[in-house]
Design a protein around this motif. Structure first.
Motif, PDB file in Angstrom:
ATOM      1  N   ASP A 133       9.583   0.978  14.958  1.00  0.00           N
ATOM      2  CA  ASP A 133       9.924   0.838  16.380  1.00  0.00           C
ATOM      3  C   ASP A 133       9.377  -0.505  16.861  1.00  0.00           C
ATOM      4  OD1 ASP A 133      10.511   1.075  19.047  1.00  0.00           O
ATOM      5  OD2 ASP A 133       9.396   2.940  19.369  1.00  0.00           O
ATOM      6  N   ARG A 135      10.227  -2.657  19.043  1.00  0.00           N
ATOM      7  CA  ARG A 135      10.150  -2.922  20.483  1.00  0.00           C
ATOM      8  C   ARG A 135       8.861  -2.348  21.057  1.00  0.00           C
ATOM      9  NH1 ARG A 135      12.159  -6.994  22.469  1.00  0.00           N
ATOM     10  NH2 ARG A 135      10.165  -7.137  23.540  1.00  0.00           N
ATOM     11  N   ARG A 172      17.125  -5.097  10.746  1.00  0.00           N
ATOM     12  CA  ARG A 172      17.128  -4.996  12.208  1.00  0.00           C
ATOM     13  C   ARG A 172      15.709  -5.098  12.749  1.00  0.00           C
ATOM     14  NH1 ARG A 172      15.350  -1.243  15.321  1.00  0.00           N
ATOM     15  NH2 ARG A 172      15.135   0.211  13.560  1.00  0.00           N
ATOM     16  N   VAL A 173      14.772  -4.447  12.080  1.00  0.00           N
ATOM     17  CA  VAL A 173      13.373  -4.479  12.513  1.00  0.00           C
ATOM     18  C   VAL A 173      12.856  -5.915  12.548  1.00  0.00           C
ATOM     19  CG1 VAL A 173      11.024  -3.872  11.806  1.00  0.00           C
ATOM     20  CG2 VAL A 173      12.825  -2.130  11.772  1.00  0.00           C
ATOM     21  N   THR A 176      14.495  -8.044  15.295  1.00  0.00           N
ATOM     22  CA  THR A 176      13.950  -7.759  16.625  1.00  0.00           C
ATOM     23  C   THR A 176      12.638  -8.512  16.834  1.00  0.00           C
ATOM     24  OG1 THR A 176      14.976  -5.563  16.654  1.00  0.00           O
ATOM     25  CG2 THR A 176      13.138  -5.928  18.170  1.00  0.00           C
ATOM     26  N   ASP A 179      13.346 -12.361  17.098  1.00  0.00           N
ATOM     27  CA  ASP A 179      13.937 -12.795  18.360  1.00  0.00           C
ATOM     28  C   ASP A 179      12.919 -12.841  19.490  1.00  0.00           C
ATOM     29  OD1 ASP A 179      16.315 -12.997  17.000  1.00  0.00           O
ATOM     30  OD2 ASP A 179      17.192 -11.162  17.827  1.00  0.00           O
ATOM     31  N   ALA A 180      11.790 -12.160  19.312  1.00  0.00           N
ATOM     32  CA  ALA A 180      10.736 -12.194  20.329  1.00  0.00           C
ATOM     33  C   ALA A 180       9.828 -13.410  20.187  1.00  0.00           C
ATOM     34  CB  ALA A 180       9.901 -10.922  20.253  1.00  0.00           C
TER      35      ALA A 180
END
Length: 265
Positions: A133, A135, A172-173, A176, A179-180
């Motif tokens: 997770d 995010r 995907r992990v 994410t 991109d931060a």
């Protein structure tokens, strides 16, 4: 007792845990009999396992020195494992005493040990969260307290992504997390592979553990660096990534890739 959403009874000591297996192979004492048995089975089917985890740890030390030497002053270490000195913050602060480090792990035992080691420090935090997770990791208040995502960050994913299955969507992990990060940030990553020997036996050891192992080949590991530019020598077996001493015997058998990459633009 509940802390960070976990109850004490949720700490599973009935099955081997990757962090505690790793700790045992490094010569640590923060493990249980079930972890020691799993580690010995691992060493029996993958004779280079002990030198492999030691080489992976040495890669992490060299990589941290590189990113801090490149000017980064904050590190997000996800999947930190049990504290083994020198820890990331100790290595980093040998180069720059003002480095801030946020440690993240999903094992309450890891957090308990790290809390005791780190104490109250405004420059470090230890967060109980799950890489699956991302995010929630990025938004955790104790990550945000230490890490300013407007400034370059070194993201450490050292020997952790192989504990994500394809169902966990590891690309995907990583995307994410990537991109931060602002331009000038770094990704430090190592990953288990079966490219250099048949390690299906080693993989099977983790079938009874709290996390299974997904070995990936070179091309699959390289994809995690999408959006980053690998620094020399690129993706390499961990003993051969910028070695600062002669690699140990049997290094050519070590099934860990490692790389460091910078995010540009």
């Amino acid at each position: 007792m509940t802390r960070d959403g976990f109850r004490a009874e949720e700490i599973d000591t009935s099955r081997p845990h990757p962090a505690r297996i790793y700790d045992y192979l490094l010569g640590g004492k923060d493990n249980y009999e079930v972890d020691r048995q799993a580690a010995e089975r691992l060493a029996s089917v993958a004779p280079e396992a002990r030198i492999g985890v030691q080489a992976n740890r040495a890669f992490m030390r060299r990589a941290v020195r590189h990113v801090v030497g490149s000017g980064v002053r904050q590190i997000l270490d996800i999947g930190t494992g049990l504290p083994t000195s020198p820890n990331v913050h100790e290595i980093a602060r040998e180069t720059a005493p003002d480095v801030r480090v946020a440690y993240v792990d999903n094992d309450p035992i890891v957090k308990t040990h790290a809390d005791a080691l780190l104490g109250d420090s405004s420059a470090t935090s230890i967060v109980l969260a799950d890489l699956r997770d991302p995010r929630a990791v990025l938004d955790h208040p104790d990550v945000r307290r230490v890490i300013d995502f407007d400034e370059p960050v070194a993201l450490l994913l050292v020997a952790i992504l192989h504990f994500l299955s394809e169902a966990d969507e590891p690309e995907r992990v990583v995307a994410t997390l990537r991109d931060a990060l602002p331009a000038g940030s770094f990704l430090v990553l190592s990953h288990a592979t079966g490219d250099f020997a048949d390690r299906s036996g080693a993989q099977a050891v983790y079938n009874d553990a709290t996390a299974t192992m997904s070995l990936r080949n070179r091309a699959e590991v390289e994809r995690f660096f999408d959006g980053f530019d690998l620094v020399e020598p690129g993706l390499a077996q961990v003993p051969f990534w910028r070695p600062d001493a002669p690699p140990p015997p049997r290094s050519a058998e070590i099934g860990f890739y490692g790389g460091v990459a910078r995010k540009n633009g």
